[in-house]
Design an enzyme around this catalytic site. Sequence first.
Site, mmCIF file in Angstrom:
data_model
loop_
_atom_site.group_PDB
_atom_site.id
_atom_site.type_symbol
_atom_site.label_atom_id
_atom_site.label_comp_id
_atom_site.label_asym_id
_atom_site.label_seq_id
_atom_site.Cartn_x
_atom_site.Cartn_y
_atom_site.Cartn_z
ATOM 1 N N HIS A 1 0.797 -1.254 -0.124
ATOM 2 C CA HIS A 1 -0.256 -0.119 0.001
ATOM 3 C C HIS A 1 0.855 1.347 -0.002
ATOM 4 O O HIS A 1 0.587 2.052 -0.802
ATOM 5 C CB HIS A 1 -0.838 0.030 1.263
ATOM 6 C CG HIS A 1 -1.715 1.235 1.499
ATOM 7 N ND1 HIS A 1 -3.252 1.179 0.936
ATOM 8 C CD2 HIS A 1 -1.594 2.403 1.852
ATOM 9 C CE1 HIS A 1 -3.675 2.310 1.432
ATOM 10 N NE2 HIS A 1 -2.630 3.329 1.774
ATOM 11 N N GLU A 2 1.811 1.300 1.093
ATOM 12 C CA GLU A 2 2.599 2.569 0.933
ATOM 13 C C GLU A 2 3.534 2.623 -0.217
ATOM 14 O O GLU A 2 3.923 3.812 -0.708
ATOM 15 C CB GLU A 2 3.431 2.424 2.042
ATOM 16 C CG GLU A 2 2.649 2.557 3.685
ATOM 17 C CD GLU A 2 1.537 3.672 3.643
ATOM 18 O OE1 GLU A 2 1.754 4.547 3.186
ATOM 19 O OE2 GLU A 2 0.524 3.545 4.130
ATOM 20 N N HIS B 1 1.836 4.477 -2.847
ATOM 21 C CA HIS B 1 1.947 5.907 -2.757
ATOM 22 C C HIS B 1 3.305 6.356 -3.314
ATOM 23 O O HIS B 1 3.407 7.405 -3.950
ATOM 24 C CB HIS B 1 1.852 6.349 -1.061
ATOM 25 C CG HIS B 1 0.442 6.284 -0.757
ATOM 26 N ND1 HIS B 1 -0.539 7.215 -1.331
ATOM 27 C CD2 HIS B 1 -0.081 5.867 0.530
ATOM 28 C CE1 HIS B 1 -1.735 6.766 -0.566
ATOM 29 N NE2 HIS B 1 -1.515 6.159 0.547
ATOM 30 N N HIS C 1 3.409 6.974 -6.894
ATOM 31 C CA HIS C 1 2.861 7.887 -7.304
ATOM 32 C C HIS C 1 3.495 9.258 -7.117
ATOM 33 O O HIS C 1 3.506 10.046 -7.973
ATOM 34 C CB HIS C 1 1.371 8.342 -6.307
ATOM 35 C CG HIS C 1 0.394 9.141 -6.982
ATOM 36 N ND1 HIS C 1 -0.958 9.368 -6.279
ATOM 37 C CD2 HIS C 1 0.328 9.808 -8.093
ATOM 38 C CE1 HIS C 1 -1.568 10.138 -6.950
ATOM 39 N NE2 HIS C 1 -0.819 10.422 -7.972
#
Length: 675
Positions: A464-465, A468, A471
């Site tokens: 999940h991290e 990010h 991105h």
Amino acid sequence: MTNPLLKPWTGAFALPPFAEIADADFAPAFETALAEARAHVAAIASQSAPPGFANTIEALELAEETLSRVGGVFFNLAGSDATPAREALQRDLAPRLAAFSSEVTMNTALFERIEALWQARDGLGLDREQARVLELYRRMFVRAGAALDDGGRARMAQIKERLAVLSTAFTQNLLADERDWFLPLAPADLEGLPDFVVVAARAAAEERGREGHVLTLSRSLVVPFLQFSPRRDLRRRAYQAWVARGANGGATDNRALAAEILKLREERARLLGYASFADFKLEPEMAKTPARVRELLMRVWAPARRTAEADAAVLETMMHDDGVNGDLEPWDWRYYSEKRRLLEHDLDEAELKPYFALDAMIGAAFDCARRLFGLEFRPLDLPLYHPDARAWEVTRGGSHVAVFIGDYFARGSKRSGAWCSTFREQRRLGGEVRPVVVNVCNFAKPAQGAPALLSWDDARTLFHEFGHALHQMLSDVTYSFISGTAVARDFVELPSQLFEHWLEVAEVLDTHARHAVTGAAMPASLRDRLLAAATYDQGFATVEYLASALVDLAFHEGAAPADPMAVQEEVLAGIGMPQAIRMRHATPHFAHVFAGDGYSAGYYSYMWSEVMDADAFEAFREAGDPFDPDVAARLERCILSAGGSQEADALYLAFRGHMPGVEPLLKGRGLLEPA
């Protein structure tokens, strides 16, 4: 001697010179940076030249460069490695930085220049990105109070300063409660605990300079303790301490802070002409209105609650069969759920964890990024801000893309949770600037020489991290104002939650889920059982999340409550909260909502983004390949590299061609009713 925070950073990749920086350097560096930023802003506002995009908007983009650089180092360290000196400076800085922000956004001459550009925008010859940046600057100034009268601007500035003080105190109180509580465990208290929990408890004791074993409130330790300890008395004691963070009375109690924060937020919104803070906060988001948020949350609540209640009945029967009478309590759920998972899916956390070594999961995330986006990762041997932190250079086709830092282990000086941040954001204005991105987690640190083992949930957190981080790293815009994750709050979780899907790809597990000791691949039968149980206990997970999101919405939807705890109880009673499940984040430790404005009236964002991520991964399934190069290229072009260059729905439509319904989310959580 030159302050290392202010001198040119000439080392590898222009990283901060961490080894040279002392806590005493931060205060004078902020003084210099603030003075410089004030001078730059004053010059922009008072110049005699007519307003132009370059001499106003682009000049503002670069006006706070030193302040951003110093702040990037300080606030990353304050969150991941707090010291008394850093906490004291953070308290001092909070109102001063808020005051400076108000000085800028309420500067009448500056706003007049921006407004003039806005009114003349069609004749300025701006490209699409410039037009978007102008729109967002004007929006920021208006929402900050630039268009208010003198009295309104003065009161708005006071509100922001006070909110900054309160949010900082909330954060530091929570960290103090988490840092200070621990429970010594005698040898008899370790009964029934898997080796990995015992090892983590011993490492926690060592960190605190104690002999033996201790239990702390680190999620990576307290959750497995609740899963495996047969001692109901200890589970209850640990659980009650965990959920009491921020509500223990005394100097670190957050309940009064939460009430004052909510009152000030309501006043802020009403000053700007909004009916409620939720109306104000949601206006620029994808959801737009509180009604649309509530509609989504309640659409999912009914099937989630129904599933959770059915699961609770099964777990309570198991507890009674163990000879424990009475109701199933929150400190019982994880223990009996783990037993049930073993019975129904033949899954044992102790059997699974050796296949999820931290290094292997980092390698899996990197390999997925390589196959999807052509990224390569080279370890760097550089001084960082803490011995636990590690760094890699990220390249593509031999060209530098970013520096990625991973700081994975829990420690007393680190706030709880997991997050992605930057020391430097990507931009092209003023020359190509590549990002320095950090993922911070709180995994249990192993004993010296032993491999760090993750749970399945930990591995999902890592992916999940890293979503990010992608991105941020793949951002390709001119202006840092719209770089990377500078997007709508209910869109920002799309890349992170989407990247979680690759952890469930069978070939990823076959390649990377290898036993930490033997190196053997995870047996296919174990892999299949793991994936088949992907929706196991989703009633619990969804209910605890939705309860928090609905309480957050209720806090901000109308008049601010004088007693937030009473409203919390009213909301939970009104939705029929199952007795054996508590909110994921109760008000006194709801850092998403009260440690800053980020997720205030916005905790729903994870579910809003999940509606999209479930649909977005379908694009790869439809292509017949989870690593389809055309779909991956479109994902990067339309979303990961685009930052906030367009409204979020336009970005998603460019990638997918349609907006999704809620059904893929319900299916992904196992909550879709049979036809």
